[in-house]
Design a protein around this motif. Structure first.
Motif, PDB file in Angstrom:
ATOM      1  N   VAL A 218      -1.844  -5.328  -5.260  1.00 37.88           N
ATOM      2  CA  VAL A 218      -1.827  -6.692  -4.688  1.00 37.88           C
ATOM      3  C   VAL A 218      -1.530  -7.561  -5.828  1.00 37.88           C
ATOM      4  O   VAL A 218      -2.073  -7.718  -6.750  1.00 37.88           O
ATOM      5  CB  VAL A 218      -2.925  -7.130  -3.824  1.00 37.88           C
TER       6      VAL A 218
ATOM      7  N   THR B 287       3.464  -3.335   3.614  1.00 36.10           N
ATOM      8  CA  THR B 287       2.872  -4.557   3.127  1.00 36.10           C
ATOM      9  C   THR B 287       1.591  -5.010   3.914  1.00 36.10           C
ATOM     10  O   THR B 287       1.404  -4.758   5.027  1.00 36.10           O
ATOM     11  CB  THR B 287       4.295  -5.634   3.187  1.00 36.10           C
TER      12      THR B 287
ATOM     13  N   ASN C 232       1.051  -1.006   0.058  1.00 41.53           N
ATOM     14  CA  ASN C 232      -0.132   0.004   0.090  1.00 41.53           C
ATOM     15  C   ASN C 232       0.731   1.411  -0.007  1.00 41.53           C
ATOM     16  O   ASN C 232       1.385   1.639   1.039  1.00 41.53           O
ATOM     17  CB  ASN C 232      -0.916  -0.147   1.412  1.00 41.53           C
TER      18      ASN C 232
ATOM     19  N   SER D  35      -4.108  -0.474  -2.189  1.00 43.96           N
ATOM     20  CA  SER D  35      -2.939  -1.411  -2.345  1.00 43.96           C
ATOM     21  C   SER D  35      -2.890  -1.894  -3.712  1.00 43.96           C
ATOM     22  O   SER D  35      -3.866  -2.048  -4.313  1.00 43.96           O
ATOM     23  CB  SER D  35      -3.053  -2.555  -1.274  1.00 43.96           C
TER      24      SER D  35
END
Length: 230
Positions: free
Chosen positions: A97, A175, A85, A95
Motif C-alpha cells: 500500500v 485493490t 493485495n 497488501s
C-alpha cells in the motif's frame, strides 16, 4: 378520485426512480471530471463504491505498466491508503500500500507517502517494503480537501507475469483502500465503519471492469481493528 390518487402515486414513484438513476449515473461519472496538474493525465477511471474515492489509471499493454492516481477526500489530520493485495481479496493484511498523510512534526505539514507492505494484522509500517516493483518513487498532494496519491509505472509482478516463457495476463488485481486519523503524528487505526471494512474491489486494469471483492466476515472485522498501528 381514487384514479387521480393512483395516477399521482405512479408519477411520484416514477420521479423517484428517475432521481435514483440520475444519482447513480452521477456517482459513476464523477471521476471523469477530475482535474490533475499539468503533465499528469489518465485514460480510465472508476468511482470507488465507498469513502468517496476515485481511481484513475493508464495501462500500457506493450510493457505491462500502469500509471495510477488515487484520490480521496480527507482532512489534513488524517491519512489515506491505496494498494494491491497480491495474496488474497478483502483483507488489508498481505497488501502492498501507499499511505499519504501530512507531516505533524511542525516542519510545514508537507505531504508524504509511505510505501509499505502490511505483513500482518499489526504491521510495522516500514517504508520501501512493497512486494511490487515500483521503479519511480510515489508522490502525493493535498488540494481541495482531498489527497491524491500518484504511483507511477508499476511493473513486473503487478500486471504481467510469466509461466515458463509464456507471458500471462494478470491485470485483474485485488485493490484495497482505507482512510483514518493521525494520532501524535503517527498513523492510527482507521474506524471500523462499514465503509472502511468494504473498501476492496477486484479491478481489471486492462478492461476497466470491476466488482466487489466480497463482504467482510467477522474475522476480517477483528483484523481491521488492529490494522495500521504503526
Amino acid at each position: 378520485m381514487a384514479g387521480r390518487r393512483n395516477h399521482s402515486a405512479c408519477l411520484l414513484l416514477r420521479a423517484k426512480l428517475l432521481l435514483v438513476a440520475a444519482t447513480g449515473a452521477t456517482a459513476q461519472n464523477n471521476c471523469s471530471s477530475a482535474k490533475f496538474p499539468a503533465g499528469r493525465s489518465f485514460q480510465r477511471c472508476t468511482s470507488l463504491p465507498v469513502l468517496g474515492d476515485s481511481l484513475h489509471w493508464t495501462y500500457h499493454q506493450a510493457n505491462g505498466t500502469a500509471d495510477v492516481a488515487f484520490r480521496v477526500p480527507q482532512s489534513t489530520t488524517g491519512w489515506v491508503a491505496w494498494g494491491i493485495n497480491t495474496e488474497r481479496p478483502v483483507s488489508i493484511a498481505g497488501s502492498s500500500v501507499f499511505i499519504a498523510s501530512h507531516s505533524q512534526d511542525g516542519n510545514g505539514g508537507a505531504v508524504s507517502v509511505l510505501a509499505t507492505y502490511l505483513e500482518s494484522t499489526a504491521p510495522v509500517l516500514a517504508n520501501n517494503t512493497l512486494k511490487l516493483a515500483v521503479p519511480v518513487a510515489p508522490a502525493a498532494e493535498y488540494s481541495g480537501g482531498a489527497y491524491t496519491i500518484y504511483a507511477m509505472a508499476l511493473r513486473g509482478g503487478l500486471l504481467v507475469g510469466r509461466v515458463g516463457t509464456n507471458p500471462v495476463n494478470i491485470t485483474v488485481q485485488n485493490t484495497v483502500w482505507r482512510a483514518g486519523p493521525l494520532s501524535g503524528g503517527r498513523i492510527a487505526p482507521h474506524p471500523t465503519s462499514a465503509a472502511n471494512l468494504r473498501s476492496a474491489q477486484k479491478l481489471d486494469f486492462l478492461s476497466g471492469n470491476n466488482r466487489s471483492a466480497g463482504a467482510p466476515n467477522s474475522r476480517v472485522h477483528r483484523r481491521d481493528l488492529r490494522e495500521f498501528l504503526g
